[in-house]
Design an enzyme around this catalytic site. Structure first.
Site, PDB file in Angstrom:
ATOM      1  N   ASN A  37      48.903  40.189  32.707  1.00  0.00           N
ATOM      2  CA  ASN A  37      50.273  40.556  33.084  1.00  0.00           C
ATOM      3  C   ASN A  37      51.342  40.016  32.137  1.00  0.00           C
ATOM      4  OD1 ASN A  37      50.780  42.173  35.732  1.00  0.00           O
ATOM      5  ND2 ASN A  37      48.981  40.958  36.161  1.00  0.00           N
TER       6      ASN A  37
ATOM      7  N   ASN B  98      49.978  40.601  44.562  1.00  0.00           N
ATOM      8  CA  ASN B  98      49.497  39.849  43.409  1.00  0.00           C
ATOM      9  C   ASN B  98      49.900  38.384  43.531  1.00  0.00           C
ATOM     10  OD1 ASN B  98      48.130  41.774  41.851  1.00  0.00           O
ATOM     11  ND2 ASN B  98      50.038  42.558  40.987  1.00  0.00           N
TER      12      ASN B  98
ATOM     13  N   LYS C 251      41.108  36.587  40.565  1.00  0.00           N
ATOM     14  CA  LYS C 251      42.113  37.607  40.291  1.00  0.00           C
ATOM     15  C   LYS C 251      43.364  36.976  39.684  1.00  0.00           C
ATOM     16  CE  LYS C 251      44.698  41.499  42.142  1.00  0.00           C
ATOM     17  NZ  LYS C 251      45.059  42.334  43.304  1.00  0.00           N
TER      18      LYS C 251
ATOM     19  N   SER D 241      51.348  45.852  36.045  1.00  0.00           N
ATOM     20  CA  SER D 241      52.449  45.867  37.007  1.00  0.00           C
ATOM     21  C   SER D 241      53.632  45.050  36.510  1.00  0.00           C
ATOM     22  CB  SER D 241      51.977  45.333  38.363  1.00  0.00           C
ATOM     23  OG  SER D 241      51.469  44.012  38.245  1.00  0.00           O
TER      24      SER D 241
ATOM     25  N   ASN E 284      47.098  47.452  28.536  1.00  0.00           N
ATOM     26  CA  ASN E 284      46.131  46.400  28.876  1.00  0.00           C
ATOM     27  C   ASN E 284      45.031  46.224  27.836  1.00  0.00           C
ATOM     28  OD1 ASN E 284      47.619  46.189  31.193  1.00  0.00           O
ATOM     29  ND2 ASN E 284      45.990  46.791  32.593  1.00  0.00           N
TER      30      ASN E 284
END
Length: 329
Positions: free
Chosen positions: A219, A127, A211, A281, A229
């Site tokens: 996040n 990420n 992204k 995450s 989410n």
């Protein structure tokens, strides 16, 4: 240039590393590839532990399954043999996939850089952005360095135990070095045979920014608010989301990347909707007391903003807030 890509090393025993290792392993016989996993803790294992290693994998389960007897994921859990990488595997590798946290990438490469063949394809799967500057210093100038972005869901619920939680796709592209068309085609073919859909992009950097924008929103907010989410789509977050995205667009334009606010708003909404019940995450890391990748997500926007003299107050605030949460856990 190497003509075949039959020796593959996956670096990292986390959720994404085990996901790719499993699917490549299942396809290894038909693809005629040699596969191994380089784990950070394998030097602590005895010879017997190395030789008898295994991992648990739970395949993706459709939520709409009609048979109530199949509700438990344990019914789908299977044990598979695990082959750990040795130095000879690294030196003979034609593809190395680093499935690591962004802050572990450079250090992991330092440990193995001297053994990597200059014709090996090095794939970064993490990420955030900002690792490339360190990576290129560790490898020869012609080394093909690629990035892989994936939307597959994967959850590691115990050491060497992972569940494939959601089907997605992967985008891959060249960041630095040299890649022949033959290598490109063979790589995409092999990855698609293992875990489709995988697409190659000539302009992978724009994909990275898309992204990154999603990660900069979903996040930190889910980590700070401790929410799934899907709750990002609540109206009370709309103003904050627009502030974050507006700052990201300003910084991206200074980097010659054109992003549209309306497109990003829609994409964030769709991703939050499609992963509504997922735990991000970053939220997972915060809850577990682990280090997060926020330095390479909102922190990356903060640093670029400083370089270009662009104010990023909302991204900076969330970056600092997540770091403070992490430091108090």
């Amino acid at each position: 240039m190497t003509n075949k890509l039959n020796n593959i090393v996956v670096v990292g025993q986390g959720a994404m590393g085990l996901l790719w290792y499993h699917h490549l392993s299942q396809a290894s016989e038909s693809l005629n590839i040699k596969l191994s996993l380089l784990a950070s803790n394998q030097t602590l294992l005895t010879k017997d532990q190395l030789n008898s290693a295994s991992y648990q994998f739970t395949r993706y389960i459709q939520e709409q399954a009609e048979d109530s007897k199949l509700n438990s994921q344990l019914n789908y859990q299977t044990s598979y043999p695990l082959s750990y990488s040795q130095t000879t595997d690294i030196s003979s590798a034609e593809v190395i996939i680093l499935c690591l946290k962004s802050f572990h990438i450079a250090n992991a490469l330092k440990q193995i850089a001297k053994d990597i063949n200059p014709n090996c394809l090095v794939i970064l799967a993490h990420n955030g952005m900002g690792t490339l500057a360190d990576v290129v210093k560790l490898l020869p100038s012609q080394q093909a360095i690629l990035t892989m972005l994936t939307t597959h869901g994967s959850y590691r619920y115990a050491p060497l135990a992972v569940t494939h939680t959601g089907l997605g796709q992967s985008d891959i592209g060249l960041l630095a070095g040299e890649l022949s068309l033959r290598q490109q085609e063979q790589l995409i073919s092999q990855l698609n045979s293992a875990l489709p859909q995988v697409d190659f992009h000539q302009d992978i950097v724009t994909k990275q920014w898309l992204k990154l924008a999603i990660n900069c929103v979903i996040n930190p907010i889910t980590a700070i608010e401790n929410i799934d989410n899907g709750k990002i789509n609540n109206k009370n977050y709309s103003e904050q989301i627009n502030l974050l995205l507006t700052e990201i667009i300003a910084v991206s334009q200074a980097e010659s990347i054109d992003l549209l606010l309306s497109d990003l708003q829609l994409t964030v909404h769709r991703v939050a909707q499609s992963t509504a019940k997922n735990c991000s995450s970053m939220r997972s890391d915060v809850l577990a007391g682990r280090s997060t990748e926020v330095d390479y997500i909102n922190g990356y926007i903060h640093r670029l903003g400083q370089q270009h003299n662009i104010a990023t107050p909302e991204n900076t605030r969330l970056w600092q807030q997540v770091r403070n949460i992490k430091s108090t856990t």
